[in-house]
Design a protein around this motif. Sequence first.
Motif, PDB file in Angstrom:
ATOM      1  N   ARG A  54      25.794  -1.585 -11.131  1.00 35.87           N
ATOM      2  CA  ARG A  54      27.106  -1.333 -10.533  1.00 35.87           C
ATOM      3  C   ARG A  54      27.054  -0.238  -9.450  1.00 35.87           C
ATOM      4  N   THR A  72      47.634  -9.672 -14.644  1.00 45.91           N
ATOM      5  CA  THR A  72      46.226  -9.840 -15.003  1.00 45.91           C
ATOM      6  C   THR A  72      45.643  -8.491 -15.414  1.00 45.91           C
ATOM      7  N   ALA A  75      41.915  -3.698 -12.638  1.00 44.19           N
ATOM      8  CA  ALA A  75      40.580  -3.701 -12.022  1.00 44.19           C
ATOM      9  C   ALA A  75      40.504  -2.568 -11.011  1.00 44.19           C
ATOM     10  N   LYS A  78      35.481  -3.727  -6.732  1.00 45.30           N
ATOM     11  CA  LYS A  78      34.877  -5.054  -6.538  1.00 45.30           C
ATOM     12  C   LYS A  78      33.419  -5.076  -6.994  1.00 45.30           C
ATOM     13  N   SER A  80      32.454  -4.225  -9.894  1.00 43.34           N
ATOM     14  CA  SER A  80      32.442  -4.426 -11.342  1.00 43.34           C
ATOM     15  C   SER A  80      31.607  -5.650 -11.716  1.00 43.34           C
ATOM     16  N   LEU A  82      32.223  -7.805 -13.672  1.00 44.21           N
ATOM     17  CA  LEU A  82      33.096  -8.944 -13.989  1.00 44.21           C
ATOM     18  C   LEU A  82      33.330  -9.848 -12.785  1.00 44.21           C
ATOM     19  N   PHE A  83      33.089  -9.321 -11.588  1.00 40.44           N
ATOM     20  CA  PHE A  83      33.379 -10.083 -10.374  1.00 40.44           C
ATOM     21  C   PHE A  83      32.097 -10.632  -9.738  1.00 40.44           C
ATOM     22  N   LYS A  84      32.244 -11.738  -9.045  1.00 40.18           N
ATOM     23  CA  LYS A  84      31.117 -12.308  -8.301  1.00 40.18           C
ATOM     24  C   LYS A  84      30.648 -11.312  -7.245  1.00 40.18           C
ATOM     25  N   GLY A  86      29.252  -8.567  -8.024  1.00 43.00           N
ATOM     26  CA  GLY A  86      29.229  -7.240  -8.640  1.00 43.00           C
ATOM     27  C   GLY A  86      27.848  -6.914  -9.210  1.00 43.00           C
TER      28      GLY A  86
END
Length: 209
Positions: A54, A72, A75, A78, A80, A82-84, A86
């Motif tokens: 990260r 949602t 967050a 970007k 993270s 969890l995100f594409k 990341g």
Amino acid sequence: MEVKVLDINGKETGRKVQLSDSVFAIEPNKHAVYLDVKQYLANQRQGTHKAKERAEVAGSTRKIKKQKGTGTARAGSKKSPLFKGGGTVFGPRPRNYSFKLNKALKRLARKSALTLKAQDSNLIVVEDFNFEAPSTKNFINVLKALGLENKKSLFVLGDANKNVYLSSRNLKGSSVVTNSELSTYAILNANNLVLLEGSLEGIEENLSK
């Protein structure tokens, strides 16, 4: 144990050599063999693998949306995982895979491997030979004479022999080493072990210490 000595034409010379029982006829220790092979393979690994985490991914640290009211999950970045695009969680890092084994265990592993080859009748003793010049064709003729043209083989020399080594270098199924370069992995990786007469004394001396 006694083994017949063959010439490079695959014919018996009428002589036999006495192989040391303390090297070629011990009770094989398979765990020692496993550890030695594992160490050899581990030492071949470069260990240069790396995934960005990260903190290392390029990107803005701006909060990408407001904290509340979106319906949602919250967050903050970007980058993270969890995100594409990341960072990777617990990704591989550069490391050294090698580990230490004591010399006595490595000797035991090599003796065990040699014993296993002898027990399976996959050990051949050939009188010393040389080529006038490097010739893959001549080496292939030797393999054919010994019935090894379609099998993986390991030739063990007493001393370095450039012509024999260069003659075998283009053949994927055959390798040539000296007795001081002999390893447990190399022994087990070959279907047949071909020991030249001049290598026997060195092998037994190295493994009888």
